[in-house]
Design an enzyme around this catalytic site. Sequence first.
Site, short mmCIF file in Angstrom:
data_model
loop_
_atom_site.label_atom_id
_atom_site.label_comp_id
_atom_site.label_asym_id
_atom_site.label_seq_id
_atom_site.Cartn_x
_atom_site.Cartn_y
_atom_site.Cartn_z
N ALA A 46 12.72 33.51 83.96
CA ALA A 46 11.27 33.36 83.80
C ALA A 46 10.88 31.98 84.33
O ALA A 46 11.65 31.04 84.24
CB ALA A 46 10.89 33.51 82.34
N THR A 47 9.68 31.88 84.88
CA THR A 47 9.35 30.65 85.59
C THR A 47 8.29 29.80 84.91
O THR A 47 8.63 29.04 84.00
CB THR A 47 9.00 30.96 87.05
OG1 THR A 47 8.08 32.07 87.08
CG2 THR A 47 10.23 31.36 87.83
#
Length: 269
Positions: A46-47
């Site tokens: 996830a960023t």
Amino acid sequence: MQDPSTGPLATQATSSFTEHLQRSRPELLPFNQLLPAGTVPSSPHATTIVALTYAGGVLMAGDRRATMGNIIASRHIEKVFPADEYSVLGIAGTAGLAIDITRLFQVELEHYEKIEGTLLSLVGKANRLGAMIRGNLPMAMQGMAVIPLFAGFDQVAGVGRLFSYDVTGGRYEELEHHSVGSGSVFARGALKKLWKPNLSEEDAISVAVEALYDAADDDSATGGPDPVRQLWPVVYTVNRSGNRRVPERDLAAVAGAIVESRAVAGREA
């Protein structure tokens, strides 16, 4: 007949669900594992998450992209979740571990409320999340780190508060805004320019979406608003009334206004 208050279950009773699992079923904890020596397995990450305070509350937003190396693993992942009625949690890092820790944290807060008959204080919630992240340190040292953002409404102080963490579980209160993830350096630059004290909720939503837009423009691991697929950031606000997910139709309008304003100004992005 044995008094149930003195039985083996009573002696192990605790208001912490995580502590209960650690005692009785440690293999069920998401961070109680060690990887075998060798290459770290490739897994979705996830960023970018952004969070900011506004007049009367706090807001958190996350993009929808997960990456696995140079591959887009998902365009639909959600990275911001309600922790309980008055707090939200955003995740960056190894997606699978982060989502499991999020679920455990949600159960942890619900368990505490049932056992103690009251809500845990906002700082208490933040501290418990820090302990969970500290428990994941062995996995983080093997390349599978989880870095959260935590925000909520402090019912005692009557304000929204925001907490960031490091990989060791260290907790730090952020007074205005913060961002984590691969695009955080670009999002934070946008937040510094766009945020101001006492923003309205509507303006705060616009600031968060524009910060994610800027992050996506320069970071390939961050996904921007996608009108073709009708994909918009996940945005939660938290105030005295509790948490609320901003409807996608509102986010579509905000993203459209941002793109239009930049087109009118003749900007490249």
